[in-house]
Write a protein that holds these residues in place. Sequence first.
Motif, PDB file in Angstrom:
ATOM      1  N   VAL A  89      94.631 -48.362  -7.332  1.00  8.23           N
ATOM      2  CA  VAL A  89      93.930 -47.311  -6.578  1.00  8.23           C
ATOM      3  C   VAL A  89      92.581 -47.232  -6.940  1.00  8.23           C
ATOM      4  O   VAL A  89      92.229 -46.985  -8.021  1.00  8.23           O
ATOM      5  N   ARG A  90      91.550 -47.327  -6.077  1.00  6.22           N
ATOM      6  CA  ARG A  90      90.204 -47.264  -6.062  1.00  6.22           C
ATOM      7  C   ARG A  90      89.735 -45.797  -5.629  1.00  6.22           C
ATOM      8  O   ARG A  90      90.046 -45.389  -4.408  1.00  6.22           O
ATOM      9  N   ILE A  91      88.979 -45.300  -6.447  1.00 11.03           N
ATOM     10  CA  ILE A  91      88.296 -44.410  -6.116  1.00 11.03           C
ATOM     11  C   ILE A  91      86.728 -44.238  -6.460  1.00 11.03           C
ATOM     12  O   ILE A  91      86.366 -44.969  -7.228  1.00 11.03           O
ATOM     13  N   PRO A  92      85.864 -43.579  -5.908  1.00  8.60           N
ATOM     14  CA  PRO A  92      84.106 -43.295  -5.942  1.00  8.60           C
ATOM     15  C   PRO A  92      84.113 -43.011  -7.659  1.00  8.60           C
ATOM     16  O   PRO A  92      84.901 -41.881  -8.109  1.00  8.60           O
ATOM     17  N   LEU A  93      83.519 -43.741  -8.524  1.00  9.03           N
ATOM     18  CA  LEU A  93      83.264 -43.253  -9.678  1.00  9.03           C
ATOM     19  C   LEU A  93      83.078 -41.676 -10.062  1.00  9.03           C
ATOM     20  O   LEU A  93      83.408 -41.140 -10.950  1.00  9.03           O
ATOM     21  N   SER A  94      82.192 -41.273  -9.051  1.00  5.47           N
ATOM     22  CA  SER A  94      81.834 -39.973  -9.162  1.00  5.47           C
ATOM     23  C   SER A  94      82.990 -38.792  -9.271  1.00  5.47           C
ATOM     24  O   SER A  94      83.008 -37.894  -9.528  1.00  5.47           O
ATOM     25  N   TYR A  95      84.238 -39.240  -8.892  1.00  2.64           N
ATOM     26  CA  TYR A  95      85.471 -38.311  -8.927  1.00  2.64           C
ATOM     27  C   TYR A  95      86.340 -38.646 -10.043  1.00  2.64           C
ATOM     28  O   TYR A  95      87.212 -37.924 -10.330  1.00  2.64           O
ATOM     29  N   GLU A  96      85.704 -39.404 -10.947  1.00  2.00           N
ATOM     30  CA  GLU A  96      86.439 -39.694 -12.259  1.00  2.00           C
ATOM     31  C   GLU A  96      86.184 -38.420 -13.255  1.00  2.00           C
ATOM     32  O   GLU A  96      85.102 -37.649 -12.968  1.00  2.00           O
ATOM     33  N   SER A  97      86.821 -38.209 -14.359  1.00  2.00           N
ATOM     34  CA  SER A  97      86.607 -37.211 -15.234  1.00  2.00           C
ATOM     35  C   SER A  97      85.247 -37.283 -15.960  1.00  2.00           C
ATOM     36  O   SER A  97      84.705 -38.479 -15.836  1.00  2.00           O
ATOM     37  N   ASP A  98      84.874 -36.022 -16.363  1.00  2.00           N
ATOM     38  CA  ASP A  98      83.448 -36.147 -16.973  1.00  2.00           C
ATOM     39  C   ASP A  98      83.390 -36.967 -18.468  1.00  2.00           C
ATOM     40  O   ASP A  98      82.501 -37.760 -18.517  1.00  2.00           O
ATOM     41  N   GLY A  99      84.565 -37.199 -18.915  1.00  2.00           N
ATOM     42  CA  GLY A  99      84.715 -38.055 -20.292  1.00  2.00           C
ATOM     43  C   GLY A  99      84.651 -39.324 -19.846  1.00  2.00           C
ATOM     44  O   GLY A  99      83.806 -40.142 -20.492  1.00  2.00           O
ATOM     45  N   ILE A 100      85.304 -39.906 -18.868  1.00  2.10           N
ATOM     46  CA  ILE A 100      85.321 -41.370 -18.466  1.00  2.10           C
ATOM     47  C   ILE A 100      84.056 -41.561 -17.809  1.00  2.10           C
ATOM     48  O   ILE A 100      83.471 -42.489 -18.306  1.00  2.10           O
ATOM     49  N   ARG A 101      83.426 -40.856 -17.099  1.00  2.00           N
ATOM     50  CA  ARG A 101      82.005 -41.003 -16.686  1.00  2.00           C
ATOM     51  C   ARG A 101      80.691 -41.053 -17.798  1.00  2.00           C
ATOM     52  O   ARG A 101      80.133 -41.820 -17.783  1.00  2.00           O
ATOM     53  N   ARG A 102      81.074 -40.266 -18.747  1.00  2.00           N
ATOM     54  CA  ARG A 102      80.323 -40.137 -20.045  1.00  2.00           C
ATOM     55  C   ARG A 102      80.324 -41.385 -20.767  1.00  2.00           C
ATOM     56  O   ARG A 102      79.219 -41.955 -21.186  1.00  2.00           O
ATOM     57  N   ILE A 103      81.602 -42.014 -21.018  1.00  2.00           N
ATOM     58  CA  ILE A 103      81.801 -43.142 -21.783  1.00  2.00           C
ATOM     59  C   ILE A 103      80.940 -44.411 -20.985  1.00  2.00           C
ATOM     60  O   ILE A 103      80.370 -45.217 -21.566  1.00  2.00           O
ATOM     61  N   ILE A 104      81.406 -44.511 -19.697  1.00  2.00           N
ATOM     62  CA  ILE A 104      80.940 -45.715 -18.843  1.00  2.00           C
ATOM     63  C   ILE A 104      79.156 -45.596 -18.812  1.00  2.00           C
ATOM     64  O   ILE A 104      78.773 -46.523 -18.849  1.00  2.00           O
ATOM     65  N   SER A 105      78.741 -44.320 -18.790  1.00  2.00           N
ATOM     66  CA  SER A 105      77.294 -44.172 -18.646  1.00  2.00           C
ATOM     67  C   SER A 105      76.441 -44.828 -19.899  1.00  2.00           C
ATOM     68  O   SER A 105      75.545 -45.227 -19.450  1.00  2.00           O
ATOM     69  N   PHE A 106      77.070 -44.831 -20.924  1.00  2.00           N
ATOM     70  CA  PHE A 106      76.490 -45.538 -22.055  1.00  2.00           C
ATOM     71  C   PHE A 106      77.202 -46.949 -22.409  1.00  2.00           C
ATOM     72  O   PHE A 106      76.689 -47.427 -23.441  1.00  2.00           O
ATOM     73  N   MET A 107      78.278 -47.377 -21.826  1.00  2.00           N
ATOM     74  CA  MET A 107      78.721 -48.447 -22.166  1.00  2.00           C
ATOM     75  C   MET A 107      78.058 -49.584 -22.232  1.00  2.00           C
ATOM     76  O   MET A 107      78.287 -50.428 -23.199  1.00  2.00           O
ATOM     77  N   SER A 108      76.963 -49.988 -21.272  1.00  2.00           N
ATOM     78  CA  SER A 108      76.281 -51.206 -21.249  1.00  2.00           C
ATOM     79  C   SER A 108      75.422 -51.274 -22.455  1.00  2.00           C
ATOM     80  O   SER A 108      75.216 -52.285 -23.155  1.00  2.00           O
TER      81      SER A 108
END
Length: 167
Positions: A91-110
Amino acid sequence: NNINMLLLLHAWTKIEEYGHAEFTMPVKMHEPIYARKEDSKLFKGIIESISKVISSVVPGLRVELVDTGKSLVENGEELLVFNLVSERKGVRIPLSYESDGIRRIISFMSIMIAVYNHPSVTLAIDELDSGIFEYMLGELLSIMYESAKGQLIFTSHNLRPLEVLPS
């Protein structure tokens, strides 16, 4: 929930004549990404790296850069347009609809990947635990402690780091 969160695309690239080059580019997770054709391969590579690492912290989660076509911009240049999506169990969804925590981790992952791989990189994050599920925070810190070559400096209001990191 559509918080304006930035994803920091960070890369170390090898350039034949110059050795290694480094760049960091912030992009908004909730907006399309516009890129020149020659940059799109690098962006896809960065997102692929993020996806590989995030799946070890959050099993079953993948992050993708989906090509949605082309757009003509103000200066007349034709750019490729991409959207960031997450995928779980097909199931694919826009990243903007993920939880705040998941987006936060992804935001600094690179940049976290750079800390993991390069001893000359230091990353400082205020309130690393903000919005991140305790278990994921512990997994992330354990991985970084065991194998990171660079240095991670962070503040936290959570006691989980004291549980997983040696004193």
